[in-house]
Design a protein around this motif. Structure first.
Motif, mmCIF file in Angstrom:
data_model
loop_
_atom_site.group_PDB
_atom_site.id
_atom_site.type_symbol
_atom_site.label_atom_id
_atom_site.label_comp_id
_atom_site.label_asym_id
_atom_site.label_seq_id
_atom_site.Cartn_x
_atom_site.Cartn_y
_atom_site.Cartn_z
ATOM 1 N N UNK A 62 2.422 -8.223 -17.506
ATOM 2 C CA UNK A 62 1.498 -7.196 -17.044
ATOM 3 C C UNK A 62 2.042 -6.625 -15.766
ATOM 4 N N UNK A 63 2.066 -7.681 -14.795
ATOM 5 C CA UNK A 63 2.717 -7.210 -13.417
ATOM 6 C C UNK A 63 3.979 -6.361 -13.586
ATOM 7 N N UNK A 64 4.968 -7.209 -14.371
ATOM 8 C CA UNK A 64 6.217 -6.556 -14.599
ATOM 9 C C UNK A 64 6.220 -5.098 -15.269
ATOM 10 N N UNK A 65 5.609 -5.117 -16.357
ATOM 11 C CA UNK A 65 5.434 -3.829 -16.950
ATOM 12 C C UNK A 65 4.895 -2.664 -16.129
ATOM 13 N N UNK A 66 3.794 -2.772 -15.525
ATOM 14 C CA UNK A 66 3.074 -2.057 -14.738
ATOM 15 C C UNK A 66 4.103 -1.336 -13.421
ATOM 16 N N UNK A 67 4.858 -2.443 -12.867
ATOM 17 C CA UNK A 67 5.645 -2.100 -11.818
ATOM 18 C C UNK A 67 6.860 -1.452 -12.106
ATOM 19 N N UNK A 68 7.432 -1.630 -13.178
ATOM 20 C CA UNK A 68 8.494 -1.118 -13.618
ATOM 21 C C UNK A 68 8.289 0.065 -14.294
ATOM 22 N N UNK A 69 7.068 0.363 -15.042
ATOM 23 C CA UNK A 69 6.780 1.518 -15.689
ATOM 24 C C UNK A 69 6.541 2.777 -14.489
ATOM 25 N N UNK A 102 0.698 -1.185 0.032
ATOM 26 C CA UNK A 102 0.173 0.085 -0.029
ATOM 27 C C UNK A 102 0.576 1.398 -0.168
ATOM 28 N N UNK A 103 1.975 1.214 0.753
ATOM 29 C CA UNK A 103 2.782 2.388 0.700
ATOM 30 C C UNK A 103 3.968 2.292 -0.159
ATOM 31 N N UNK A 118 1.969 -1.670 -5.631
ATOM 32 C CA UNK A 118 0.346 -1.505 -5.665
ATOM 33 C C UNK A 118 -0.311 -1.623 -7.039
ATOM 34 N N UNK A 119 0.109 -0.817 -7.934
ATOM 35 C CA UNK A 119 -0.140 -0.624 -9.230
ATOM 36 C C UNK A 119 -0.167 -2.074 -9.961
ATOM 37 N N UNK A 120 1.150 -2.871 -9.728
ATOM 38 C CA UNK A 120 1.478 -3.815 -10.344
ATOM 39 C C UNK A 120 0.558 -5.066 -9.801
ATOM 40 N N UNK A 121 0.075 -4.946 -8.616
ATOM 41 C CA UNK A 121 -0.865 -5.826 -7.978
ATOM 42 C C UNK A 121 -2.266 -5.667 -8.615
ATOM 43 N N UNK A 122 -2.672 -4.352 -8.727
ATOM 44 C CA UNK A 122 -3.876 -4.115 -9.284
ATOM 45 C C UNK A 122 -4.041 -4.786 -10.890
ATOM 46 N N UNK A 123 -2.935 -4.378 -11.599
ATOM 47 C CA UNK A 123 -2.922 -5.167 -12.920
ATOM 48 C C UNK A 123 -2.944 -6.729 -12.816
ATOM 49 N N UNK A 124 -2.441 -7.250 -11.926
ATOM 50 C CA UNK A 124 -1.978 -8.441 -11.487
ATOM 51 C C UNK A 124 -3.497 -9.266 -11.374
ATOM 52 N N UNK A 125 -4.218 -8.759 -10.422
ATOM 53 C CA UNK A 125 -5.553 -8.995 -10.145
ATOM 54 C C UNK A 125 -6.675 -8.991 -11.192
ATOM 55 N N UNK A 126 -6.354 -7.682 -11.713
ATOM 56 C CA UNK A 126 -7.394 -7.365 -12.955
ATOM 57 C C UNK A 126 -7.376 -8.448 -14.104
ATOM 58 N N UNK A 127 -5.854 -8.763 -14.387
ATOM 59 C CA UNK A 127 -5.852 -9.893 -15.515
ATOM 60 C C UNK A 127 -6.171 -11.303 -15.022
ATOM 61 N N UNK A 128 -5.820 -11.466 -13.868
ATOM 62 C CA UNK A 128 -6.380 -12.730 -13.325
ATOM 63 C C UNK A 128 -8.093 -12.833 -13.547
ATOM 64 N N UNK A 148 4.890 6.573 -17.298
ATOM 65 C CA UNK A 148 3.326 6.542 -17.123
ATOM 66 C C UNK A 148 2.621 5.561 -18.369
ATOM 67 N N UNK A 149 3.038 5.981 -19.443
ATOM 68 C CA UNK A 149 2.414 5.290 -20.726
ATOM 69 C C UNK A 149 2.477 3.734 -20.309
ATOM 70 N N UNK A 150 3.781 3.401 -19.690
ATOM 71 C CA UNK A 150 4.055 1.739 -19.592
ATOM 72 C C UNK A 150 3.140 1.238 -18.639
ATOM 73 N N UNK A 151 2.892 1.862 -17.640
ATOM 74 C CA UNK A 151 1.973 1.063 -16.565
ATOM 75 C C UNK A 151 0.657 1.503 -16.903
ATOM 76 N N UNK A 152 0.427 2.502 -17.354
ATOM 77 C CA UNK A 152 -1.075 2.768 -17.675
ATOM 78 C C UNK A 152 -1.923 1.752 -18.769
#
Length: 484
Positions: free
Chosen positions: A44-51, A16-17, A22-32, A303-307
């Protein structure tokens, strides 16, 4: 029980902090939930987190580059400076929250998720709420969640609690849902039934322009009849446009400050002072100005990468849960439906309005120097010109984009002073964060929690008023523009 508390504490500290994970986790859950293959979920998790980590690099670079200039301005003129641009505003808001409200470092990311859920709920209950649009422009949501988090935490002390993050998410969701809902008829009229709304930074402005433009000119006298200089086409390139703006503004500021101030190690305590033995000052000016553009580009790439991943996750979920709703997308989607000259004329006229207002701030010795940023001067004013030209011709486009430029700077200076952001170097700057968010901020300041409730009630009332005014109630849900 202790195990659960320890688990929650670990999740809070590590996820959360830590917005990137957290963004990576959101993408992971969404794709699951969308039943994507596991390798796509992992990617998706990697790209969102690294982005998001790339975004942090860009944001940190902007801070490092800007702080020496802020220190020099304060030393020489006793003034602060702020760039009105959502990326600079994102950095400033996050930095101030981290310094003054360390317990709420992850507030914006959590609020984004809560706000999106609120938006989904409002659309799911559209027969009651009258909301038809789902805001899916992820990078805009990130910027706005950060700014709104700062506004609420700073001006409503009662919400600096465990409920505060929920309250921030609630008002973000209300704003995203209601403001995008306000653009449905205007965008349907512009696009000839394009089937989308706007979810960006100027929804209140688009609604206002659609109502006012016909009173300022004739739609038959549009910008297609005007010839604009071909050299303005270079500003279609984001890198060229942002680097040019940074060179003009920061080049002028650094030239006024001079090499003596910028090389004074007692003044430039953050960052690297100018070294006259290694570099000519005019080359230092160019390099510093272009460095802003570099870090802005890095930030935008992150931003583009994780969004991209975040938006796909959101869109898939929303399409399954909310069939028939209108997606609220980036305002650039509207540009292809207006005059080809509207985008560039809106940019040019809005910039003139900004420059005139900046000069007036300097003449009247305003304690905050406003520096224009690429996103508001281009996207806000281009959108305003596109919608105004469609309804009121070139006169409406010129008048309204000029007024927008003036308001961006004048009210931006007020907002920077209210939120004490001059020492952080940035404010959101887009027209919706001058009106309505600046009045909202003052309501929060003087009415506190009651003001927060009042603003929420105001936002909820807007779609009810839209529906009440609609002559054909079924056509309202279909998004059909009624009347001229």
């Amino acid at each position: 029980m202790e195990f659960i508390l320890n688990l929650l504490n670990w999740f809070s500290q590590n996820i959360l902090q830590n917005p990137a994970f957290f963004v990576g986790l959101l993408v992971l859950v969404g794709y699951l939930l969308l039943k994507k293959p596991l390798h796509d979920v992992f990617a998706g998790f990697v790209k969102a987190t690294v982005g998001y980590l790339i975004l942090n690099v860009g944001a940190g670079g902007l801070v490092t580059t800007f702080r020496p200039i802020l220190a020099a301005l304060n030393y020489k003129f006793k003034i602060g400076a702020a760039v009105i641009d959502p990326y600079f505003g994102l950095t400033a808001a996050n930095t101030k929250i981290a310094e003054q409200f360390p317990d709420f470092v992850g507030a914006a990311t959590t609020a984004l998720l809560i706000g999106f859920g609120v938006n989904i709920l409002l659309v799911a209950l559209r027969k009651v709420t009258k909301v038809r649009t789902l805001f899916i422009t992820g990078h805009i949501m990130v910027q706005q969640a950060a700014t709104v988090s700062l506004i609420v935490l700073l001006l409503v002390p009662q919400l600096r609690s465990s409920f505060g993050v929920v309250a921030i998410g609630l008002i973000c969701g209300l704003y995203w849902a209601v403001s995008s809902n306000m653009t449905v008829e205007a965008t349907q009229r512009l696009t000839g039934g394009g089937g989308f709304a706007i979810g960006h930074q100027q929804q209140f402005a688009i609604w206002f322009v659609d109502k006012v433009a016909p009173k300022l000119g004739k739609k038959e006298e549009n910008l297609d009849n005007l010839k604009l200089p071909t050299f303005l086409n270079i500003f279609h390139d984001t890198v060229v446009a942002s680097a040019t703006l940074m060179l003009i503004f920061f080049g002028l500021i650094l030239s006024i400050l001079g090499p003596d101030v910028m090389s004074n190690a007692e003044v430039i305590t953050s960052g690297t002072p100018y070294n006259p033995e290694k570099q000519a000052f005019f080359m230092y000016v160019i390099q510093t100005a272009f460095t802003f553009s570099v870090y802005l580009f890095v930030l935008m790439q992150g931003v583009r990468m994780f969004v991209g991943e975040l938006t796909n996750a959101f869109q898939g979920i929303s399409s399954k849960l909310l069939p028939g709703s209108f997606p609220a997308v980036d305002v650039a989607a509207s540009y292809g439906f207006g005059s080809p000259n509207a985008v560039l004329s809106g940019f040019a006229v809005g910039l003139v309005g900004q420059l005139i207002t900046i000069v007036l701030l300097i003449v009247f010795k305003n304690p905050v120097l406003i520096i224009t940023g690429f996103v508001p001067v281009f996207f806000d004013n281009a959108a305003i010109a596109v919608y105004a030209d469609k309804r009121g011709g070139w006169k409406a486009a010129v008048i309204l984009s000029f007024i927008s430029g003036v308001l961006q700077v004048a009210l931006g200076a007020v907002a920077v002073a209210l939120l004490d952001l001059a020492s952080y170097g940035g404010y959101h700057g887009n027209i919706d964060f001058e009106i309505p968010w600046l009045p909202f901020a003052y309501i929060f300041k003087y009415l506190g929690l009651a003001g927060y409730v009042l603003v929420c009630a105001f936002l909820l009332a807007i779609p009810q008023l839209q529906f009440a005014k609609a002559k054909d109630k079924e056509a309202y849900y279909r998004g059909e523009a009624q009347g001229e």
